[in-house]
Structures are given as C-alpha cells and as structure tokens.
Write an enzyme that holds these catalytic residues in place. Structure first.
Site, PDB file in Angstrom:
ATOM      1  N   ASP A 172     -40.114  -5.307  52.559  1.00 38.07           N
ATOM      2  CA  ASP A 172     -38.970  -5.827  51.561  1.00 38.07           C
ATOM      3  C   ASP A 172     -37.881  -5.514  52.440  1.00 38.07           C
ATOM      4  OD1 ASP A 172     -37.164  -6.358  49.801  1.00 38.07           O
ATOM      5  OD2 ASP A 172     -38.092  -5.778  48.156  1.00 38.07           O
ATOM      6  N   VAL A 173     -37.042  -6.711  52.813  1.00 35.99           N
ATOM      7  CA  VAL A 173     -35.819  -6.395  53.637  1.00 35.99           C
ATOM      8  C   VAL A 173     -34.871  -5.864  53.038  1.00 35.99           C
ATOM      9  CG1 VAL A 173     -36.632  -8.288  55.163  1.00 35.99           C
ATOM     10  CG2 VAL A 173     -35.204  -8.890  53.506  1.00 35.99           C
ATOM     11  N   ASN A 175     -35.761 -14.134  58.991  1.00 34.83           N
ATOM     12  CA  ASN A 175     -36.117 -15.540  58.340  1.00 34.83           C
ATOM     13  C   ASN A 175     -36.372 -15.180  56.658  1.00 34.83           C
ATOM     14  OD1 ASN A 175     -37.524 -18.110  57.856  1.00 34.83           O
ATOM     15  ND2 ASN A 175     -39.158 -16.577  57.181  1.00 34.83           N
ATOM     16  N   TYR A 182     -26.150 -18.662  46.683  1.00 34.84           N
ATOM     17  CA  TYR A 182     -27.076 -19.097  48.021  1.00 34.84           C
ATOM     18  C   TYR A 182     -26.039 -19.479  49.065  1.00 34.84           C
ATOM     19  CZ  TYR A 182     -30.868 -21.031  50.808  1.00 34.84           C
ATOM     20  OH  TYR A 182     -31.623 -21.380  51.988  1.00 34.84           O
ATOM     21  N   LYS A 220     -25.347 -17.734  52.932  1.00 37.95           N
ATOM     22  CA  LYS A 220     -25.806 -18.421  54.103  1.00 37.95           C
ATOM     23  C   LYS A 220     -24.712 -18.473  54.943  1.00 37.95           C
ATOM     24  CE  LYS A 220     -30.276 -18.498  53.548  1.00 37.95           C
ATOM     25  NZ  LYS A 220     -31.311 -17.960  54.677  1.00 37.95           N
ATOM     26  N   ILE A 262     -36.284 -28.568  54.023  1.00 41.43           N
ATOM     27  CA  ILE A 262     -37.626 -28.221  54.611  1.00 41.43           C
ATOM     28  C   ILE A 262     -38.658 -28.260  53.320  1.00 41.43           C
ATOM     29  CG2 ILE A 262     -38.963 -26.967  56.168  1.00 41.43           C
ATOM     30  CD1 ILE A 262     -36.202 -28.176  57.362  1.00 41.43           C
ATOM     31  N   THR A 295     -41.037 -26.516  51.526  1.00 45.61           N
ATOM     32  CA  THR A 295     -41.835 -25.304  51.200  1.00 45.61           C
ATOM     33  C   THR A 295     -41.822 -24.824  49.803  1.00 45.61           C
ATOM     34  OG1 THR A 295     -39.686 -23.870  51.465  1.00 45.61           O
ATOM     35  CG2 THR A 295     -40.912 -24.387  53.692  1.00 45.61           C
ATOM     36  N   THR A 349     -38.219 -24.961  48.130  1.00 46.24           N
ATOM     37  CA  THR A 349     -37.687 -26.272  47.623  1.00 46.24           C
ATOM     38  C   THR A 349     -38.580 -27.111  46.859  1.00 46.24           C
ATOM     39  OG1 THR A 349     -38.527 -27.125  49.980  1.00 46.24           O
ATOM     40  CG2 THR A 349     -36.120 -26.413  49.746  1.00 46.24           C
TER      41      THR A 349
END
Ligand code: NAI
Length: 251
Positions: free
Chosen positions: A63-64, A90, A155, A159, A188, A190, A193
């Site tokens: 878990d980053v 990522n 978000y 970013k 993208i 995934t 989204t």
C-alpha cells in the site's frame, strides 16, 4: 534483442488496469518485474500469470500510502537485486466529489495515494535507482493535472503536483544518472473510469474532445512507458508525455 533485457523493474498498483499492462509489457521485453499492489492477491495472480508465460516476475502486497509497506518493498528488492533500473509510480485512485463537498477524509485518501505515495517512493527509491547506474523513474500523472473537469479538483491537484515533482526531481537526480519523466494519460478504459465512461452522454461529450475519437487502453499507455523505461529515451528527462489521443492538443 529485447528492450529491457537484464533490467529490474518495480511497478506500483500493478494488479489491474494500466499498471498491470505496463508490468506485462516490461516482462515481455525481458525485465524482471516486481508486481506490487495494495491488492496482494491480485499482484500474486498477475506475477503468476507472467511467470507462466516463461517471463519473470515477483509479487508483493504494498500500500503506497503506508510508509512501512514502501520500506519493506525497497528492503526486499535491495536484498534480492541491490538495484532498480525502472521504477513506475503508477498506483492512484480518485473519489469524485464536488469540491465544496469534498470531505477531509476523501481528500486525505486521494492525497495519501496519489501524491504522498509518489513522493515516498521517489525519495526512498533513490539509492536503488542510483545503484543501477542508469535508473528511470516514471510517474503516472494525468492530463487532469493540466485541465479541469467537474468533480475532479482534488484529483487534479494531486496530479498537477506529480507533474511538478517530476520536473524538479529530473534536475536533482540527473547527476546520479537517474532520469525522471511522467506520463499524462487522458481517458483510459479501466476500473478507475468504468462507471464514469459508462454514461452515454459523458462518453459522447468526451469523445468529441478527443482528436482520435476513441478512449485509450492499457497498451496505449504501456508503449510510452516502455520508451521511458528503455535506453531509447537515454537523453530524455524532466519530460511529460501526454497519452490522450490528442485531447490536450485540441484545448
Ligand atoms: P485502476 O483503478 O484500474 O488500477 C489501479 C490499481 O492501483 C489497482 O490495482 C489498485 O488496487 C491499485 N491501488 C490503489 N490504491 C493503491 C495503494 N494505496 N497502493 C498500491 N496500489 C494501489 O486505475 P488505472 O486507471 O489503471 O490508473 C492507474 C494510474 O493511472 C493512476 O495513477 C491513475 O490516476 C492514472 N490515470 C488513469 C487514467 C485513466 O483514464 N484510467 C487517466 C489518467 C491517469
């Protein structure tokens, strides 16, 4: 000749989505890939699948947003490999909310993964990237760091910071032989989204803004990731590649 032969790669958030395809493509190009994800079972399955194809991967639950997980990840790689050639930041998530209603808890959740996690990994991965002699750090940012869209302000803030961090670190890490670049995907398809893009009105409105008139998939992002990971980009640092079918070009 495979483009990542003999290289050690670590990809976060690699159990699914973009990270999974990047891990698969890096392995296909000859790297040994550490598939890491908060979803440890998913990471195990992804690594197993890569190994079953005669390629090379290990997995780890990471878990980053947890410092101890990141420390354990780098300790394991230090013991087993003593270096990292390619480190891909990522892992990311989003909680959609009108900004005026964004709760402290949701903001912290977004920030802890998308920004604090990236900062921690970029900082604590330094020694192993340096040990590789020609390390490549790749941060997955977003076009949302450069434009606005309703309910994505939190978000976007994380970013945009990742893009800024990329440029600043490129300067600081260059003397140590480490290149630092980012990818800025557009839309993208995934799990991230999926719900959003299932709405036909939203789909159409977005496609109208994308020059290539289609959404991207994992392979669309893995190609540029491979370029940044390989010696093909030996003189590229501090750059960001938009992977958005021309969405930003048309703004
Ligand atoms: P996804 O939701 O399909 O996959 C994300 C993966 O990260 C999952 O396997 C998840 O378990 C893992 N993850 C989540 N929190 C984590 C944590 N705390 N520690 C470790 N792993 C964690 O998302 P997708 O679309 O593959 O996104 C990957 C990256 O690309 C993210 O940074 C995202 O912000 C970015 N991105 C995605 C876009 C898109 O349209 N899908 C557009 C722009 C950027």
């Amino acid at each position: 000749m495979k483009r990542l032969s003999g290289k050690i790669a670590v990809v976060t958030g690699a159990a699914a989505g973009i990270g999974l395809v990047i891990a698969q493509e890096f392995a296909r190009e000859g790297a040994h890939v550490y598939v890491t994800d908060v979803n440890g079972d998913g990471a195990d399955a992804a690594a197993k699948d890569i190994n079953a194809k005669g390629l090379s991967a290990s997995s780890m639950a990471v878990d980053v947003s947890r410092g101890q997980d990141v420390t354990a990840m780098f300790q394991k790689v230090a013991t087993e490999q003593a270096k990292i050639h390619v480190l891909v930041n990522n892992a990311g998530l989003n909680v959609r909310s009108d900004f005026r209603h964004l709760s402290d808890a949701d903001w912290v959740k977004i920030r802890e993964v998308n920004l604090d996690g990236v900062v921690r990994i970029a900082r604590d991965g330094f020694d192993l990237l340096k040990a590789a002699g020609n390390g490549s750090l790749i941060n997955v940012a977003s076009i949302m760091g450069h434009r606005g869209l309703r309910q994505l302000a939190g978000y976007s803030a994380t970013k945009g910071a990742v893009s800024a961090l990329t440029r600043a670190l490129a300067i600081e890490y260059a003397p140590f032989g480490i290149r630092v670049n980012s990818l800025a995907p557009g839309f993208i398809e995934t799990a991230l989204t999926d719900r959003f893009l299932r709405n036909p009105a939203i789909r159409k409105a977005l496609l109208d803004q994308i020059a290539m008139r289609r959404f991207g998939d994992g392979l669309d992002v893995a190609g540029p990731a491979l370029f940044l990971a390989s010696d093909d980009s030996a003189y590229v640092t501090g750059a960001e590649i938009a992977v958005d079918g021309g969405m930003m070009a048309g703004l």
